[in-house]
Design a protein around this motif. Structure first.
Motif, mmCIF file in Angstrom:
data_model
loop_
_atom_site.group_PDB
_atom_site.id
_atom_site.type_symbol
_atom_site.label_atom_id
_atom_site.label_comp_id
_atom_site.label_asym_id
_atom_site.label_seq_id
_atom_site.Cartn_x
_atom_site.Cartn_y
_atom_site.Cartn_z
ATOM 1 N N GLY A 7 0.767 -1.234 0.000
ATOM 2 C CA GLY A 7 0.000 0.000 0.000
ATOM 3 C C GLY A 7 0.795 1.279 0.000
ATOM 4 O O GLY A 7 0.227 2.371 -0.070
ATOM 5 N N GLY A 8 2.112 1.179 0.079
ATOM 6 C CA GLY A 8 2.924 2.383 0.075
ATOM 7 C C GLY A 8 2.924 3.048 -1.284
ATOM 8 O O GLY A 8 2.413 2.518 -2.270
ATOM 9 N N GLY A 9 3.502 4.241 -1.344
ATOM 10 C CA GLY A 9 3.580 4.962 -2.604
ATOM 11 C C GLY A 9 4.007 6.391 -2.392
ATOM 12 O O GLY A 9 4.405 6.788 -1.291
ATOM 13 N N TYR A 92 7.677 1.724 6.038
ATOM 14 C CA TYR A 92 6.749 1.339 7.098
ATOM 15 C C TYR A 92 6.729 -0.185 7.220
ATOM 16 O O TYR A 92 6.608 -0.903 6.213
ATOM 17 N N TYR A 93 6.843 -0.650 8.457
ATOM 18 C CA TYR A 93 6.882 -2.078 8.747
ATOM 19 C C TYR A 93 5.743 -2.457 9.688
ATOM 20 O O TYR A 93 5.493 -1.764 10.682
ATOM 21 N N GLN A 109 7.423 1.365 1.196
ATOM 22 C CA GLN A 109 7.920 2.735 1.160
ATOM 23 C C GLN A 109 6.768 3.730 1.035
ATOM 24 O O GLN A 109 5.918 3.604 0.150
ATOM 25 N N VAL A 110 6.780 4.715 1.912
ATOM 26 C CA VAL A 110 5.838 5.842 1.840
ATOM 27 C C VAL A 110 6.658 7.102 1.622
ATOM 28 O O VAL A 110 7.594 7.380 2.385
ATOM 29 N N THR A 111 6.310 7.851 0.599
ATOM 30 C CA THR A 111 7.016 9.094 0.306
ATOM 31 C C THR A 111 6.010 10.227 0.207
ATOM 32 O O THR A 111 5.109 10.190 -0.643
ATOM 33 N N GLY A 112 6.157 11.201 1.083
ATOM 34 C CA GLY A 112 5.314 12.380 1.047
ATOM 35 C C GLY A 112 6.079 13.523 0.412
ATOM 36 O O GLY A 112 7.127 13.925 0.908
ATOM 37 N N SER A 113 5.581 14.025 -0.698
ATOM 38 C CA SER A 113 6.298 15.091 -1.410
ATOM 39 C C SER A 113 5.736 16.456 -1.009
ATOM 40 O O SER A 113 4.547 16.601 -0.753
ATOM 41 N N SER A 114 6.614 17.429 -0.994
ATOM 42 C CA SER A 114 6.188 18.787 -0.604
ATOM 43 C C SER A 114 5.734 19.580 -1.817
ATOM 44 O O SER A 114 5.891 19.143 -2.946
#
Length: 114
Positions: A7-9, A92-93, A109-114
């Motif tokens: 579910g990450g992205g 995230y684990y 992997q979760v990546t939050g972009s600004s």
């Protein structure tokens, strides 16, 4: 025990993601589960926990934005993440203590972009 996280992205700041952790190999409904996250070069940090009675607790930065839940029929734990921030970027684990050991999923992997 096997844990499969997904579910990450990549998501823009303010966006949402839902992580899933499918568990097998143990009596799911009698175990509690946790989510952790890790940034390269830093320790793995606690994010949220859900108990067998569905009670929950969160780290301070997750309160009010993240929600952990479980589906005992689907044997899956979820982490709904809203209002994501760049500082939420991490792997995230999911985690399940069982039989005196800690079991971990492979991470997503979760990546939050600004």
């Amino acid at each position: 025990v096997q844990l499969q996280a997904s579910g990450g992205g990549l998501v823009q700041a303010g966006g949402s993601l839902r992580l899933s952790c499918a568990a097998s190999g143990s009596n799911f409904r009698f175990n509690f589960f946790r989510w952790y996250r890790q940034v390269p070069g830093r320790q793995r940090d606690f994010v949220a926990r859900i108990n067998t009675d569905h009670s929950t607790n969160y780290t301070g930065s997750a309160k009010g934005r993240f929600t952990i839940s479980r589906d005992n029929i689907r044997r899956t734990v979820y982490l709904q993440m809203n209002s994501l921030k760049p500082e939420d970027t991490a792997v995230y684990y999911c985690n399940q203590p069982f039989g005196g050991r800690d079991f971990w999923g492979q991470g997503t992997q979760v990546t939050g972009s600004s």
